[in-house]
Design a protein around this motif. Structure first.
Motif, PDB file in Angstrom:
ATOM      1  N   LEU A 223     -38.783 -27.087 -13.911  1.00 12.66           N
ATOM      2  CA  LEU A 223     -39.029 -25.968 -12.998  1.00 12.66           C
ATOM      3  C   LEU A 223     -38.062 -25.902 -11.828  1.00 12.66           C
ATOM      4  CD1 LEU A 223     -42.932 -26.054 -12.832  1.00 12.66           C
ATOM      5  CD2 LEU A 223     -41.469 -24.635 -14.293  1.00 12.66           C
ATOM      6  N   GLU A 224     -37.494 -27.038 -11.441  1.00 11.09           N
ATOM      7  CA  GLU A 224     -36.597 -27.059 -10.289  1.00 11.09           C
ATOM      8  C   GLU A 224     -35.346 -27.853 -10.618  1.00 11.09           C
ATOM      9  OE1 GLU A 224     -38.534 -28.486  -6.815  1.00 11.09           O
ATOM     10  OE2 GLU A 224     -40.100 -26.950  -6.846  1.00 11.09           O
ATOM     11  N   ALA A 225     -34.227 -27.404 -10.061  1.00  8.67           N
ATOM     12  CA  ALA A 225     -32.953 -28.078 -10.295  1.00  8.67           C
ATOM     13  C   ALA A 225     -32.877 -29.390  -9.527  1.00  8.67           C
ATOM     14  CB  ALA A 225     -31.804 -27.171  -9.876  1.00  8.67           C
ATOM     15  N   ASP A 226     -32.155 -30.348 -10.101  1.00  5.05           N
ATOM     16  CA  ASP A 226     -31.819 -31.573  -9.371  1.00  5.05           C
ATOM     17  C   ASP A 226     -30.563 -31.339  -8.548  1.00  5.05           C
ATOM     18  OD1 ASP A 226     -33.954 -32.946 -10.360  1.00  5.05           O
ATOM     19  OD2 ASP A 226     -32.848 -34.007 -11.921  1.00  5.05           O
ATOM     20  N   ARG A 227     -30.229 -32.322  -7.708  1.00  4.91           N
ATOM     21  CA  ARG A 227     -29.105 -32.154  -6.785  1.00  4.91           C
ATOM     22  C   ARG A 227     -27.772 -31.999  -7.498  1.00  4.91           C
ATOM     23  NH1 ARG A 227     -30.271 -36.472  -1.836  1.00  4.91           N
ATOM     24  NH2 ARG A 227     -32.211 -35.499  -1.081  1.00  4.91           N
ATOM     25  N   PHE A 228     -27.639 -32.556  -8.688  1.00  5.44           N
ATOM     26  CA  PHE A 228     -26.343 -32.491  -9.370  1.00  5.44           C
ATOM     27  C   PHE A 228     -26.015 -31.090  -9.877  1.00  5.44           C
ATOM     28  CE2 PHE A 228     -29.320 -33.419 -12.834  1.00  5.44           C
ATOM     29  CZ  PHE A 228     -28.929 -32.495 -13.792  1.00  5.44           C
ATOM     30  N   VAL A 229     -26.989 -30.199  -9.937  1.00  2.00           N
ATOM     31  CA  VAL A 229     -26.763 -28.847 -10.458  1.00  2.00           C
ATOM     32  C   VAL A 229     -25.969 -28.033  -9.437  1.00  2.00           C
ATOM     33  CG1 VAL A 229     -27.887 -26.708 -11.145  1.00  2.00           C
ATOM     34  CG2 VAL A 229     -28.817 -28.901 -11.902  1.00  2.00           C
ATOM     35  N   ASP A 230     -24.963 -27.310  -9.926  1.00  2.83           N
ATOM     36  CA  ASP A 230     -24.090 -26.553  -9.028  1.00  2.83           C
ATOM     37  C   ASP A 230     -24.696 -25.227  -8.595  1.00  2.83           C
ATOM     38  OD1 ASP A 230     -21.849 -28.403  -9.079  1.00  2.83           O
ATOM     39  OD2 ASP A 230     -21.545 -27.775 -11.146  1.00  2.83           O
ATOM     40  N   LEU A 231     -25.325 -24.525  -9.513  1.00  2.24           N
ATOM     41  CA  LEU A 231     -25.939 -23.240  -9.200  1.00  2.24           C
ATOM     42  C   LEU A 231     -27.336 -23.192  -9.786  1.00  2.24           C
ATOM     43  CD1 LEU A 231     -23.109 -20.619  -9.955  1.00  2.24           C
ATOM     44  CD2 LEU A 231     -23.869 -21.408  -7.705  1.00  2.24           C
ATOM     45  N   THR A 232     -28.242 -22.537  -9.090  1.00  5.66           N
ATOM     46  CA  THR A 232     -29.578 -22.264  -9.612  1.00  5.66           C
ATOM     47  C   THR A 232     -29.828 -20.770  -9.502  1.00  5.66           C
ATOM     48  OG1 THR A 232     -30.388 -24.421  -8.881  1.00  5.66           O
ATOM     49  CG2 THR A 232     -32.032 -22.758  -9.394  1.00  5.66           C
ATOM     50  N   ALA A 233     -30.264 -20.173 -10.597  1.00  6.18           N
ATOM     51  CA  ALA A 233     -30.521 -18.728 -10.617  1.00  6.18           C
ATOM     52  C   ALA A 233     -31.912 -18.471 -11.159  1.00  6.18           C
ATOM     53  CB  ALA A 233     -29.478 -18.015 -11.474  1.00  6.18           C
ATOM     54  N   SER A 234     -32.500 -17.362 -10.768  1.00 10.19           N
ATOM     55  CA  SER A 234     -33.837 -17.021 -11.237  1.00 10.19           C
ATOM     56  C   SER A 234     -33.807 -16.505 -12.672  1.00 10.19           C
ATOM     57  CB  SER A 234     -34.474 -15.981 -10.312  1.00 10.19           C
ATOM     58  OG  SER A 234     -33.678 -14.811 -10.248  1.00 10.19           O
ATOM     59  N   ASP A 235     -32.682 -15.917 -13.073  1.00 11.04           N
ATOM     60  CA  ASP A 235     -32.510 -15.455 -14.449  1.00 11.04           C
ATOM     61  C   ASP A 235     -31.029 -15.181 -14.678  1.00 11.04           C
ATOM     62  OD1 ASP A 235     -31.980 -12.937 -13.304  1.00 11.04           O
ATOM     63  OD2 ASP A 235     -33.996 -12.186 -13.696  1.00 11.04           O
ATOM     64  N   PHE A 236     -30.677 -14.659 -15.850  1.00  8.75           N
ATOM     65  CA  PHE A 236     -29.264 -14.442 -16.162  1.00  8.75           C
ATOM     66  C   PHE A 236     -28.650 -13.312 -15.340  1.00  8.75           C
ATOM     67  CE2 PHE A 236     -29.295 -16.264 -20.792  1.00  8.75           C
ATOM     68  CZ  PHE A 236     -29.581 -17.519 -20.286  1.00  8.75           C
ATOM     69  N   VAL A 237     -29.440 -12.312 -14.999  1.00  5.50           N
ATOM     70  CA  VAL A 237     -28.922 -11.228 -14.172  1.00  5.50           C
ATOM     71  C   VAL A 237     -28.577 -11.750 -12.791  1.00  5.50           C
ATOM     72  CG1 VAL A 237     -29.450  -8.983 -13.142  1.00  5.50           C
ATOM     73  CG2 VAL A 237     -30.161  -9.481 -15.497  1.00  5.50           C
ATOM     74  N   ASP A 238     -29.441 -12.587 -12.241  1.00  8.03           N
ATOM     75  CA  ASP A 238     -29.165 -13.215 -10.955  1.00  8.03           C
ATOM     76  C   ASP A 238     -27.935 -14.116 -11.044  1.00  8.03           C
ATOM     77  OD1 ASP A 238     -29.605 -14.073  -8.239  1.00  8.03           O
ATOM     78  OD2 ASP A 238     -30.555 -15.886  -9.034  1.00  8.03           O
ATOM     79  N   LEU A 239     -27.800 -14.846 -12.137  1.00  6.06           N
ATOM     80  CA  LEU A 239     -26.624 -15.691 -12.322  1.00  6.06           C
ATOM     81  C   LEU A 239     -25.355 -14.844 -12.326  1.00  6.06           C
ATOM     82  CD1 LEU A 239     -25.404 -18.487 -12.925  1.00  6.06           C
ATOM     83  CD2 LEU A 239     -25.757 -18.016 -15.353  1.00  6.06           C
ATOM     84  N   ALA A 240     -25.388 -13.708 -13.017  1.00  6.73           N
ATOM     85  CA  ALA A 240     -24.232 -12.816 -13.023  1.00  6.73           C
ATOM     86  C   ALA A 240     -23.885 -12.337 -11.630  1.00  6.73           C
ATOM     87  CB  ALA A 240     -24.497 -11.631 -13.960  1.00  6.73           C
ATOM     88  N   ALA A 241     -24.897 -12.008 -10.831  1.00  4.75           N
ATOM     89  CA  ALA A 241     -24.656 -11.557  -9.460  1.00  4.75           C
ATOM     90  C   ALA A 241     -24.007 -12.655  -8.630  1.00  4.75           C
ATOM     91  CB  ALA A 241     -25.967 -11.109  -8.825  1.00  4.75           C
ATOM     92  N   GLN A 242     -24.497 -13.882  -8.787  1.00  5.46           N
ATOM     93  CA  GLN A 242     -23.928 -14.985  -8.026  1.00  5.46           C
ATOM     94  C   GLN A 242     -22.472 -15.256  -8.397  1.00  5.46           C
ATOM     95  OE1 GLN A 242     -26.193 -18.542  -7.072  1.00  5.46           O
ATOM     96  NE2 GLN A 242     -27.956 -17.703  -8.167  1.00  5.46           N
ATOM     97  N   LEU A 243     -22.154 -15.037  -9.673  1.00  4.39           N
ATOM     98  CA  LEU A 243     -20.795 -15.300 -10.140  1.00  4.39           C
ATOM     99  C   LEU A 243     -19.882 -14.091 -10.017  1.00  4.39           C
ATOM    100  CD1 LEU A 243     -21.633 -17.437 -13.295  1.00  4.39           C
ATOM    101  CD2 LEU A 243     -20.617 -18.251 -11.162  1.00  4.39           C
ATOM    102  N   GLY A 244     -20.404 -13.007  -9.451  1.00  7.88           N
ATOM    103  CA  GLY A 244     -19.572 -11.838  -9.198  1.00  7.88           C
ATOM    104  C   GLY A 244     -19.288 -10.996 -10.434  1.00  7.88           C
TER     105      GLY A 244
END
Length: 245
Positions: A223-244
């Motif tokens: 449910l939650e990312a560990d510290r080693f994870v570079d990015l955390t997104a709520s879904d793929f659309v959010d991931l796309a927004a974060q990556l521009g």
């Protein structure tokens, strides 16, 4: 909802994104349970479809370990799924089903419904990045699944190409090599922290997208990312927004 960590994605400079598929891109449990339910109706069987699907999936890691240990030679995931299915049928007291019906049930893993954000998110990400599955599924399985679910991959990567199963490092490093990229130029996207940790250990950047319902309402998903994870997104659309994208 998983908190979104909006790090500066440019710090990771990914040129390609590779994705875990079962659980991250597609909802395997609901889809397999539906196939089991239809199978049970056709054969007049009294089965709990969700419990059967869970048992089938539970054999996944042990089956791959049999390959890693040398107990089995290199074996495609389709075949491992069938070996697990035969055992689960025996455990549930099911016998006497014609072979064509069993073969068809095993193909349930080629007809899995994507999470609602998967196709729109992947379509958007593909505008700015090479995208591909990095799955333990064999190539023909991944092709059929992409066609069924409408997944807009640029190519198919994964275990069969290097004859290793995740989390073996060869899978992640092989993906970078096939794309002619350095590991740091490839971002692994998954809902499973173990997958991401293995990718990170060999130099890939990582993005975590939680799928809380992967194992159903009883839970069991990361449910939650560990510290080693570079990015955390709520879904793929959010991931796309974060990556521009």
């Amino acid at each position: 909802m998983t908190p979104t960590h909006r790090q500066d994605a440019s710090a990771f400079a990914p040129k390609a994104l590779v994705f875990d598929v079962f659980g991250t891109v597609v909802d395997w449990r609901t889809s397999v349970a539906a196939a089991v339910r239809a199978f049970a109706v056709r054969h007049g069987l009294r089965l709990d479809p969700e419990r059967f699907a869970d048992a089938w999936r539970a054999g996944y890691l042990p089956a791959m370990q049999r390959v890693r240990s040398g107990e089995l030679p290199w074996t495609k995931l389709d075949r491992l799924h069938r070996l697990i299915l035969d055992q689960v049928l025996a455990d549930f007291g099911v016998g006497g089903v014609p072979e064509p019906e069993l073969a068809e049930l095993n193909r349930a893993w080629r007809r899995l419904t994507p999470w609602p954000d998967a196709v729109p998110g992947l379509t958007r990400l593909r505008r700015g990045f090479t995208i591909a599955p990095l799955s333990n599924g064999n190539i023909s399985l991944m092709i059929d699944l992409a066609r069924f679910a409408g997944l807009p991959w640029d190519c198919i990567l994964g275990a069969e190409l290097v004859r290793h199963y995740k989390p073996d490092p060869e899978v992640y490093l092989g993906a970078a090599a096939f794309l002619d990229l350095a590991p740091a130029e490839v971002m692994m996207v998954a809902a499973h922290l173990g997958d991401l940790q293995a990718a990170k250990a060999v130099g890939l950047s990582t993005a975590f997208v939680a799928r809380p319902l992967e194992y159903g309402p009883a839970g069991g998903a990361d449910l939650e990312a560990d510290r080693f994870v570079d990015l955390t997104a709520s879904d793929f659309v959010d991931l796309a927004a974060q990556l521009g994208a």
